[in-house]
Scaffold this motif. Structure first.
Motif, PDB file in Angstrom:
ATOM      1  N   GLU A  81       0.846  -1.186   0.000  1.00  0.00           N
ATOM      2  CA  GLU A  81       0.000   0.000   0.000  1.00  0.00           C
ATOM      3  C   GLU A  81       0.886   1.242   0.000  1.00  0.00           C
ATOM      4  OE1 GLU A  81      -2.446  -0.183   3.435  1.00  0.00           O
ATOM      5  OE2 GLU A  81      -0.793  -0.064   4.860  1.00  0.00           O
ATOM      6  N   ALA A  82       0.544   2.191  -0.863  1.00  0.00           N
ATOM      7  CA  ALA A  82       1.305   3.434  -0.988  1.00  0.00           C
ATOM      8  C   ALA A  82       0.368   4.614  -0.761  1.00  0.00           C
ATOM      9  CB  ALA A  82       1.954   3.522  -2.365  1.00  0.00           C
ATOM     10  N   PHE A  83       0.824   5.558   0.084  1.00  0.00           N
ATOM     11  CA  PHE A  83       0.013   6.728   0.431  1.00  0.00           C
ATOM     12  C   PHE A  83       0.626   7.979  -0.196  1.00  0.00           C
ATOM     13  CE2 PHE A  83      -0.794   3.701   3.785  1.00  0.00           C
ATOM     14  CZ  PHE A  83      -2.141   3.825   4.051  1.00  0.00           C
ATOM     15  N   VAL A  84      -0.280   8.829  -0.768  1.00  0.00           N
ATOM     16  CA  VAL A  84       0.118  10.124  -1.316  1.00  0.00           C
ATOM     17  C   VAL A  84      -0.817  11.178  -0.720  1.00  0.00           C
ATOM     18  CG1 VAL A  84       0.479  11.505  -3.388  1.00  0.00           C
ATOM     19  CG2 VAL A  84       0.865   9.026  -3.456  1.00  0.00           C
ATOM     20  N   GLY A  85      -0.255  12.251  -0.176  1.00  0.00           N
ATOM     21  CA  GLY A  85      -1.086  13.292   0.425  1.00  0.00           C
ATOM     22  C   GLY A  85      -1.487  14.371  -0.582  1.00  0.00           C
ATOM     23  N   PHE A  86      -2.703  14.937  -0.419  1.00  0.00           N
ATOM     24  CA  PHE A  86      -3.164  16.079  -1.227  1.00  0.00           C
ATOM     25  C   PHE A  86      -4.255  16.806  -0.441  1.00  0.00           C
ATOM     26  CE2 PHE A  86      -6.123  12.761  -2.293  1.00  0.00           C
ATOM     27  CZ  PHE A  86      -7.338  13.399  -2.549  1.00  0.00           C
ATOM     28  N   ARG A  87      -4.729  17.910  -0.936  1.00  0.00           N
ATOM     29  CA  ARG A  87      -5.812  18.654  -0.302  1.00  0.00           C
ATOM     30  C   ARG A  87      -6.964  18.832  -1.287  1.00  0.00           C
ATOM     31  NH1 ARG A  87      -4.666  21.188   4.547  1.00  0.00           N
ATOM     32  NH2 ARG A  87      -2.462  20.935   5.205  1.00  0.00           N
ATOM     33  N   ASP A  88      -8.170  18.786  -0.760  1.00  0.00           N
ATOM     34  CA  ASP A  88      -9.330  18.912  -1.649  1.00  0.00           C
ATOM     35  C   ASP A  88      -9.609  20.386  -1.960  1.00  0.00           C
ATOM     36  OD1 ASP A  88     -10.493  19.983   0.595  1.00  0.00           O
ATOM     37  OD2 ASP A  88     -12.047  18.444   0.814  1.00  0.00           O
ATOM     38  N   ALA A  89     -10.734  20.639  -2.604  1.00  0.00           N
ATOM     39  CA  ALA A  89     -11.068  22.009  -3.051  1.00  0.00           C
ATOM     40  C   ALA A  89     -11.272  22.958  -1.891  1.00  0.00           C
ATOM     41  CB  ALA A  89     -12.323  21.981  -3.935  1.00  0.00           C
ATOM     42  N   TRP A  90     -11.590  22.435  -0.675  1.00  0.00           N
ATOM     43  CA  TRP A  90     -11.789  23.268   0.498  1.00  0.00           C
ATOM     44  C   TRP A  90     -10.533  23.344   1.353  1.00  0.00           C
ATOM     45  CZ3 TRP A  90     -17.228  21.076   2.179  1.00  0.00           C
ATOM     46  CH2 TRP A  90     -18.190  21.506   1.250  1.00  0.00           C
ATOM     47  N   GLY A  91      -9.416  22.718   0.896  1.00  0.00           N
ATOM     48  CA  GLY A  91      -8.161  22.743   1.644  1.00  0.00           C
ATOM     49  C   GLY A  91      -8.068  21.730   2.762  1.00  0.00           C
ATOM     50  N   VAL A  92      -8.986  20.743   2.782  1.00  0.00           N
ATOM     51  CA  VAL A  92      -8.959  19.700   3.821  1.00  0.00           C
ATOM     52  C   VAL A  92      -7.897  18.666   3.442  1.00  0.00           C
ATOM     53  CG1 VAL A  92     -10.289  17.900   4.977  1.00  0.00           C
ATOM     54  CG2 VAL A  92     -11.385  20.078   4.339  1.00  0.00           C
ATOM     55  N   PRO A  93      -7.042  18.215   4.410  1.00  0.00           N
ATOM     56  CA  PRO A  93      -6.035  17.187   4.106  1.00  0.00           C
ATOM     57  C   PRO A  93      -6.676  15.873   3.671  1.00  0.00           C
ATOM     58  CG  PRO A  93      -5.526  18.276   6.187  1.00  0.00           C
ATOM     59  CD  PRO A  93      -6.912  18.719   5.786  1.00  0.00           C
ATOM     60  N   MET A  94      -6.190  15.308   2.580  1.00  0.00           N
ATOM     61  CA  MET A  94      -6.697  14.051   2.027  1.00  0.00           C
ATOM     62  C   MET A  94      -5.522  13.091   1.803  1.00  0.00           C
ATOM     63  SD  MET A  94      -9.945  14.814   1.746  1.00  0.00           S
ATOM     64  CE  MET A  94     -10.554  13.453   0.755  1.00  0.00           C
ATOM     65  N   ARG A  95      -5.837  11.787   1.678  1.00  0.00           N
ATOM     66  CA  ARG A  95      -4.842  10.768   1.371  1.00  0.00           C
ATOM     67  C   ARG A  95      -5.337   9.871   0.253  1.00  0.00           C
ATOM     68  NH1 ARG A  95      -3.107  13.734   4.774  1.00  0.00           N
ATOM     69  NH2 ARG A  95      -2.300  13.264   6.853  1.00  0.00           N
ATOM     70  N   LEU A  96      -4.509   9.752  -0.766  1.00  0.00           N
ATOM     71  CA  LEU A  96      -4.777   8.778  -1.821  1.00  0.00           C
ATOM     72  C   LEU A  96      -3.988   7.518  -1.492  1.00  0.00           C
ATOM     73  CD1 LEU A  96      -5.766   7.803  -4.631  1.00  0.00           C
ATOM     74  CD2 LEU A  96      -3.724   8.919  -5.591  1.00  0.00           C
ATOM     75  N   GLU A  97      -4.709   6.403  -1.310  1.00  0.00           N
ATOM     76  CA  GLU A  97      -4.056   5.120  -1.007  1.00  0.00           C
ATOM     77  C   GLU A  97      -4.264   4.186  -2.190  1.00  0.00           C
ATOM     78  OE1 GLU A  97      -3.968   1.545   2.347  1.00  0.00           O
ATOM     79  OE2 GLU A  97      -5.635   2.954   2.280  1.00  0.00           O
ATOM     80  N   VAL A  98      -3.154   3.686  -2.758  1.00  0.00           N
ATOM     81  CA  VAL A  98      -3.236   2.737  -3.871  1.00  0.00           C
ATOM     82  C   VAL A  98      -2.542   1.436  -3.455  1.00  0.00           C
ATOM     83  CG1 VAL A  98      -3.314   4.531  -5.628  1.00  0.00           C
ATOM     84  CG2 VAL A  98      -1.104   3.634  -4.919  1.00  0.00           C
TER      85      VAL A  98
END
Length: 445
Positions: free
Chosen positions: A153-170
């Motif tokens: 499992e690999a995690f990549v961090g990003f923020r959504d349109a409202w600036g909330v912290p998000m994580r993409l897990e593949v």
């Protein structure tokens, strides 16, 4: 095949097998570590490519809540990676206070599940790192475990349109075992083959060392046998001399003294006394000769010249017909222990020269080759021999000398050739510490 050689070959084969097993284990372990590291690098690279391809689109949505149209659009953007087999599953997590929640996944049954916020993971993701982990065996990953294939499992961090912290897990499929097997198929034959070639190339060295050990063992056994036989011979000869000479003469002297007591004439007494005196004088000389052989220099401390004179006297008594020439030219008188050792070495070398070389003349010279050293050189013009050839039965005198010289920190140099006579040089320290018993006998009695 001789036992020593056979044992050496068996040890060589066993050692080769052990080294091959250890080397194979190390190689497999190294390959596994390499394949595992390569799998993590692959997962990190795949996650980076996916994030680059869909990162902008993911950041354009908001996820509280996720609109169905947005969910479908997000999954359509990720579908090519899943359909091609590059990814096995995708999840998008939203940070909610002290928890994270799955808001989008290609497995709808896990959407809405939560778990505790991982501060360390958040710190690494916020720093721009792609974090790769092994898939744990827990209820959260029950569907990934059901895939029946190895996943990372690999995690990549990003923020959504409202600036909330998000994580993409593949979830990236990997096959570490297949990578190890493939590498082993190419590398192990090369490693084992190289080891076998090296083992085969070193067989002659092993055989040479085994033969050398066997030769040394034979020489030591011969030296021991020679020493025991020589000691027994000396005891028999001493007993024979005492029995046939001293004991018989003393018995005769006793009879003469008895006759002296019974003889009433002055002339008869004088004759008997003369005969008794002659017997006693002869026995005293005989005992002195034995004492010289047993302890060079008698009971005193001999100097090198006296020792060489006694050696010449012994030689004259035991090897009549072979002239002996002696010379002494020393700067400093060696220790008495060194003189005694040189006496025994000279005796052994003289015996060897007369017994095996049949020389016309033998020369013994003692000199000073350098400060703190003394050298004895024994030269004969006999038949000579090949010093590199193994000694024959009964020809271990030089081996005895070599052992005695080596134990005392000296050197032995033998120069000879068939038909050219022999030169033996023995060099010793002129001052010695406390001596250990020598193969030629103890220097002190």
């Amino acid at each position: 095949m001789r036992p020593v050689v056979r044992r050496a070959l068996v040890r060589h084969a066993v050692l080769t097998a052990v080294v091959a097993a250890v080397l194979s284990a190390i190689t497999v372990g190294g390959l596994w570590l390499f394949a595992n590291g390569e799998a993590h690098r692959t997962a990190r690279d795949v996650a980076g490519r996916v994030a680059t391809a869909v990162g902008v689109a993911l950041s354009a949505h908001h996820y509280d809540p996720v609109h169905p149209t947005s969910r479908d659009e997000i999954l359509r953007g990720l579908a090519p990676f899943v359909d091609s087999g590059m990814l096995a599953r995708v999840k998008i997590w939203r940070v909610v206070g002290d928890q994270v929640q799955v808001v989008v996944s290609d497995e709808p049954r896990i959407e809405g599940e939560r778990r505790r916020f991982d501060a360390d993971l958040a710190r690494r993701l916020d720093a721009g790192e792609i974090v790769v982990l092994r898939v744990p065996d827990d209820p959260e990953h029950r569907y990934e475990r059901a895939e029946d294939r190895a996943l990372l499992e690999a995690f990549v961090g990003f923020r959504d349109a409202w600036g909330v912290p998000m994580r993409l897990e593949v979830y990236v499929p990997v096959d570490t075992a297949a990578t190890v097997r493939s590498a082993m198929a190419h590398l192990l034959p090369l490693v084992i083959g190289s080891l076998l070639v090296l083992a085969a190339a070193t067989v002659p060295i092993t055989l040479s060392l085994a033969r050398r050990v066997e030769r040394d063992q034979r020489e030591r056994q011969a030296v021991l046998h020679y020493g025991l036989a020589a000691s027994e011979r000396e005891r028999r000869e001493l007993a024979q001399v005492l029995h046939d000479g001293v004991v018989q003469d003393l018995a005769d002297t006793g009879l003469l003294l008895d006759a002296l007591l019974l003889d009433e004439t002055d002339g008869g007494r004088r004759e008997l006394l003369g005969r008794a005196h002659g017997l006693v004088e002869r026995d005293v000389g005989l005992l002195r000769g034995l004492l010289t052989e047993l302890a060079p220099g008698g009971l005193g401390i001999p100097d090198i010249r006296t020792s060489l004179q006694e050696l010449a006297a012994e030689h004259e008594r035991g090897a009549a017909g072979t002239p002996l020439e002696t010379t002494v030219d020393v700067a400093d008188e060696p220790d008495a222990q060194v003189v005694a050792l040189l006496h025994r070495i000279g005796r052994e070398l003289l015996r060897n020269a007369v017994r095996h070389g049949a020389p016309g003349v033998v020369r013994v010279a003692v000199d000073t080759p350098g400060p703190g050293r003394v050298r004895m050189t024994v030269t004969d013009d006999g038949r000579g021999f090949d010093p590199t050839a193994p000694p024959g039965d009964g020809h271990v005198g030089l081996r005895l000398v070599a052992l005695a010289v080596e134990e005392r920190g000296g050197t032995l140099d033998v120069r000879s050739a068939p038909g050219d006579g022999t030169v033996v040089e023995v060099t010793l320290p002129a001052r010695l510490p406390e001596l250990l018993p020598s193969p030629l006998g103890s220097p002190e009695r």
